[in-house]
Design a protein around this motif. Structure first.
Motif, PDB file in Angstrom:
ATOM      1  N   PRO A  23     -38.552 -35.248 -27.430  1.00  0.00           N
ATOM      2  CA  PRO A  23     -39.600 -34.221 -27.355  1.00  0.00           C
ATOM      3  C   PRO A  23     -40.204 -34.090 -25.950  1.00  0.00           C
ATOM      4  O   PRO A  23     -40.629 -33.004 -25.549  1.00  0.00           O
ATOM      5  N   VAL A  24     -40.220 -35.192 -25.195  1.00  0.00           N
ATOM      6  CA  VAL A  24     -40.735 -35.134 -23.816  1.00  0.00           C
ATOM      7  C   VAL A  24     -39.790 -34.287 -22.960  1.00  0.00           C
ATOM      8  O   VAL A  24     -40.213 -33.395 -22.219  1.00  0.00           O
ATOM      9  N   ALA A  25     -38.504 -34.533 -23.114  1.00  0.00           N
ATOM     10  CA  ALA A  25     -37.502 -33.756 -22.363  1.00  0.00           C
ATOM     11  C   ALA A  25     -37.542 -32.289 -22.785  1.00  0.00           C
ATOM     12  O   ALA A  25     -37.431 -31.388 -21.953  1.00  0.00           O
ATOM     13  N   ASP A  26     -37.720 -32.053 -24.090  1.00  0.00           N
ATOM     14  CA  ASP A  26     -37.768 -30.666 -24.581  1.00  0.00           C
ATOM     15  C   ASP A  26     -38.922 -29.890 -23.947  1.00  0.00           C
ATOM     16  O   ASP A  26     -38.867 -28.667 -23.823  1.00  0.00           O
ATOM     17  N   ALA A  27     -39.975 -30.624 -23.557  1.00  0.00           N
ATOM     18  CA  ALA A  27     -41.125 -29.965 -22.923  1.00  0.00           C
ATOM     19  C   ALA A  27     -40.910 -29.842 -21.410  1.00  0.00           C
ATOM     20  O   ALA A  27     -41.842 -29.523 -20.662  1.00  0.00           O
ATOM     21  N   ASN A  28     -39.658 -30.099 -20.959  1.00  0.00           N
ATOM     22  CA  ASN A  28     -39.323 -29.971 -19.547  1.00  0.00           C
ATOM     23  C   ASN A  28     -40.036 -30.980 -18.660  1.00  0.00           C
ATOM     24  O   ASN A  28     -40.300 -30.721 -17.489  1.00  0.00           O
ATOM     25  N   ILE A  29     -40.374 -32.126 -19.242  1.00  0.00           N
ATOM     26  CA  ILE A  29     -41.045 -33.177 -18.466  1.00  0.00           C
ATOM     27  C   ILE A  29     -39.988 -34.206 -18.073  1.00  0.00           C
ATOM     28  O   ILE A  29     -39.250 -34.700 -18.920  1.00  0.00           O
ATOM     29  N   GLU A  30     -39.941 -34.486 -16.763  1.00  0.00           N
ATOM     30  CA  GLU A  30     -38.943 -35.436 -16.293  1.00  0.00           C
ATOM     31  C   GLU A  30     -39.458 -36.859 -16.413  1.00  0.00           C
ATOM     32  O   GLU A  30     -40.565 -37.162 -15.973  1.00  0.00           O
ATOM     33  N   VAL A  31     -38.638 -37.715 -16.997  1.00  0.00           N
ATOM     34  CA  VAL A  31     -38.998 -39.125 -17.126  1.00  0.00           C
ATOM     35  C   VAL A  31     -38.308 -39.886 -16.014  1.00  0.00           C
ATOM     36  O   VAL A  31     -37.144 -39.638 -15.714  1.00  0.00           O
ATOM     37  N   ILE A  33     -50.528 -46.309 -28.493  1.00  0.00           N
ATOM     38  CA  ILE A  33     -50.020 -45.523 -27.370  1.00  0.00           C
ATOM     39  C   ILE A  33     -50.997 -45.758 -26.231  1.00  0.00           C
ATOM     40  O   ILE A  33     -52.188 -45.512 -26.385  1.00  0.00           O
ATOM     41  N   GLU A  34     -50.485 -46.272 -25.115  1.00  0.00           N
ATOM     42  CA  GLU A  34     -51.368 -46.558 -23.989  1.00  0.00           C
ATOM     43  C   GLU A  34     -50.886 -45.809 -22.755  1.00  0.00           C
ATOM     44  O   GLU A  34     -49.701 -45.506 -22.643  1.00  0.00           O
ATOM     45  N   GLY A  35     -51.812 -45.537 -21.863  1.00  0.00           N
ATOM     46  CA  GLY A  35     -51.412 -44.832 -20.649  1.00  0.00           C
ATOM     47  C   GLY A  35     -52.192 -45.338 -19.456  1.00  0.00           C
ATOM     48  O   GLY A  35     -53.281 -45.877 -19.605  1.00  0.00           O
ATOM     49  N   ARG A  40     -49.966 -34.010 -20.882  1.00  0.00           N
ATOM     50  CA  ARG A  40     -49.049 -33.356 -21.829  1.00  0.00           C
ATOM     51  C   ARG A  40     -48.157 -34.383 -22.510  1.00  0.00           C
ATOM     52  O   ARG A  40     -47.880 -34.293 -23.704  1.00  0.00           O
ATOM     53  N   THR A  41     -47.721 -35.399 -21.750  1.00  0.00           N
ATOM     54  CA  THR A  41     -46.857 -36.430 -22.333  1.00  0.00           C
ATOM     55  C   THR A  41     -47.619 -37.239 -23.368  1.00  0.00           C
ATOM     56  O   THR A  41     -47.109 -37.544 -24.458  1.00  0.00           O
ATOM     57  N   LEU A  42     -48.870 -37.565 -23.037  1.00  0.00           N
ATOM     58  CA  LEU A  42     -49.704 -38.318 -23.968  1.00  0.00           C
ATOM     59  C   LEU A  42     -49.857 -37.535 -25.280  1.00  0.00           C
ATOM     60  O   LEU A  42     -49.735 -38.096 -26.378  1.00  0.00           O
ATOM     61  N   ASP A  43     -50.094 -36.235 -25.174  1.00  0.00           N
ATOM     62  CA  ASP A  43     -50.223 -35.394 -26.372  1.00  0.00           C
ATOM     63  C   ASP A  43     -48.955 -35.431 -27.221  1.00  0.00           C
ATOM     64  O   ASP A  43     -49.017 -35.541 -28.451  1.00  0.00           O
ATOM     65  N   ILE A  44     -47.810 -35.356 -26.536  1.00  0.00           N
ATOM     66  CA  ILE A  44     -46.532 -35.358 -27.274  1.00  0.00           C
ATOM     67  C   ILE A  44     -46.358 -36.692 -28.003  1.00  0.00           C
ATOM     68  O   ILE A  44     -45.996 -36.727 -29.176  1.00  0.00           O
ATOM     69  N   LEU A  45     -46.668 -37.809 -27.299  1.00  0.00           N
ATOM     70  CA  LEU A  45     -46.497 -39.118 -27.922  1.00  0.00           C
ATOM     71  C   LEU A  45     -47.442 -39.265 -29.118  1.00  0.00           C
ATOM     72  O   LEU A  45     -47.074 -39.829 -30.147  1.00  0.00           O
TER      73      LEU A  45
END
Ligand code: ADP
Ligand code: ASP
Ligand code: MG
Length: 409
Positions: free
Chosen positions: A282-290, A333-335, A316-321
């Motif tokens: 889902p992170v990749a689907d949102a066009n976010i590079e890991v 979930i920690e950031g 945005r990544t935190l929201d997806i997780l």
């Protein structure tokens, strides 16, 4: 007669006097009998100012209209530089990206150059003009204005040099070359006479903002003779070239600091197939590079999953997780945004064992805690707390004796 592409960054065209100085330098090359294509950035601070204006209407501006706004910065500079050149008797003609037809895809704000039409540039050169092209911008197949991502004028310059088969692409900036590390962090950093495309690509990717990553990719792919030089002084700068052209290869060529990343951790997910793809899909689907990924399973069979993304993508990544991780049984979930990545780069690493342990020992001796590690053939990166970033860079610069010149591999 050679064809030379000269690119001047924001600081180098930061005010009217500097534009005059650039005009004098360009006119000198032109008077020597060379054909000159000049690529310029917006005047220093201008792109940020334009972004600030856009933020009045959208906290996170992006998309088509942002590129309409941002591209104006470079358009002002090309006009000013042409006037400056004409005022000292040099014929000059300005072109926006669209006027040249620097064709890109339609990925607004981070478009990729697909093709460059040479006709108008060649005609203007053949008529005896200096050709001045706006960096950082292009046009898509439908005629929409696009921009190439921050620092993109470097890529315009190298892509033009490749398309025109220029003899050299000179990137003039506010430092007199590529250094062993950012001289703003380590004043003892040393200018490199030469560096390989491969190392430069790693350094740019790992945080050395002296060249945009894509410009180095282009240079390497099309074997463009690329040189970074000072727009304020003289000197040969740094040549970016193939490994064959480098006589004495250092063990480590450079140290980089990347302040643009943030770390996310999902704890306590079960140790079974599909977890990594379930979290990162889902992170990749949102066009976010890991970037870095570490997965670790404890004795109780629960797995902790940590990775890094660009800081701009952190929320945005935190929201997806938060959406996907609970259903997978995650405990928490920690950031952490306050991390940085410090890396050492060098093709000399290939033929040398023990570099990683030397790096870790040096950091430990300074009390720097390492949170993540990743390696490739020619680089080792560690993630550390933000507050240790500059200390880590200085420590590694010292440890590998970079201020003294080549410790040969
Ligand atoms: P321009 O506006 O000319 O494009 P940039 O600010 O994009 O200039 O790039 C030049 C800056 O890159 C330098 O002022 C320097 O602080 C920074 N930099 C980071 N790493 C390095 C490095 N290894 N060597 C030289 N400069 C570096
Ligand atoms: N003006 C753009 C920027 O500030 C492009 C560049 O300078 O290369 O990112
Ligand atoms: Mg730049």
């Amino acid at each position: 007669m050679a064809l030379i592409v000269q690119k001047f960054g924001g600081t180098s065209v930061g005010d009217v006097d500097r534009i005059k100085a650039v005009a004098a330098r360009v006119a000198r090359t032109h008077a020597e009998g060379h054909q000159v294509v000049v690529v310029v950035s917006a005047m220093s601070g201008e792109t940020d100012r334009l972004l600030g204006l856009a933020r009045a209407f959208d906290a996170n501006p992006r998309g088509r209209e942002l590129d309409v706004i941002l591209s104006t910065g470079e358009q002002v500079t090309i006009g000013l530089l042409c006037m400056a050149l004409q005022s000292i008797g040099a014929g000059a003609m300005s072109f926006t990206g669209g006027q040249v037809r620097i064709l890109t895809d339609s990925a607004y704000n981070k478009a990729r150059i697909e093709d460059i039409d040479q006709h108008r540039v060649r005609a203007a050169l053949d008529a005896g003009n200096v050709v001045v092209v706006a960096g950082f911008q292009g046009v898509d197949a439908d005629g929409n204005i696009t921009t190439l991502g921050r620092g993109g004028s470097d890529t315009t310059a190298v892509a033009l040099a490749a398309a025109l088969q220029a003899d050299e692409c000179q990137i003039y900036t506010d430092v007199d070359g590529v250094y062993t590390t950012d001289p703003r962090i380590v004043p003892e950093a040393r200018r490199l006479d030469r560096i390989t495309y491969e190392e430069m690509l790693e350094m740019a990717s790992l945080g050395a903002k002296v060249l945009q990553i894509r410009s180095v990719e282009f240079a390497s792919k099309y074997q463009v003779n690329l040189r970074v030089l000072s727009s304020f002084g003289e000197g040969g700068g740094t040549l970016i070239t193939t490994e064959d052209n480098i006589m004495e290869q250092a063990l480590i060529s450079g140290v980089t600091l990347n302040r643009d990343e943030a770390q996310l951790t999902v704890t306590g997910v079960p140790d079974r197939p599909g977890i990594a793809s379930g979290l990162l899909g889902p992170v990749a689907d949102a066009n976010i590079e890991v970037d870095m990924i570490v997965q670790n399973t404890g004795a109780d069979g629960a797995t902790d999953f940590t990775f890094t993304v660009h800081r701009n993508d952190y929320e945005r990544t935190l929201d997806i997780l938060r959406d996907v991780a609970p259903a997978m049984g995650a405990r928490s979930i920690e950031g952490d945004r306050k991390i940085v990545k410090v890396s050492i780069v060098g093709v000399g690493m290939r033929s040398h064992a023990g570099i990683a342990s030397r790096m870790f020992r040096a950091l430990a001796a300074e009390g720097v805690n390492i949170r993540m590690i990743s390696t490739s053939e020619i680089k080792i990166s560690v993630v550390v707390d933000e507050k240790y970033g500059e200390l880590a860079v200085r420590t590694l610069h010292d440890e590998f004796e970079l201020e003294n010149g080549a410790v040969s591999a």
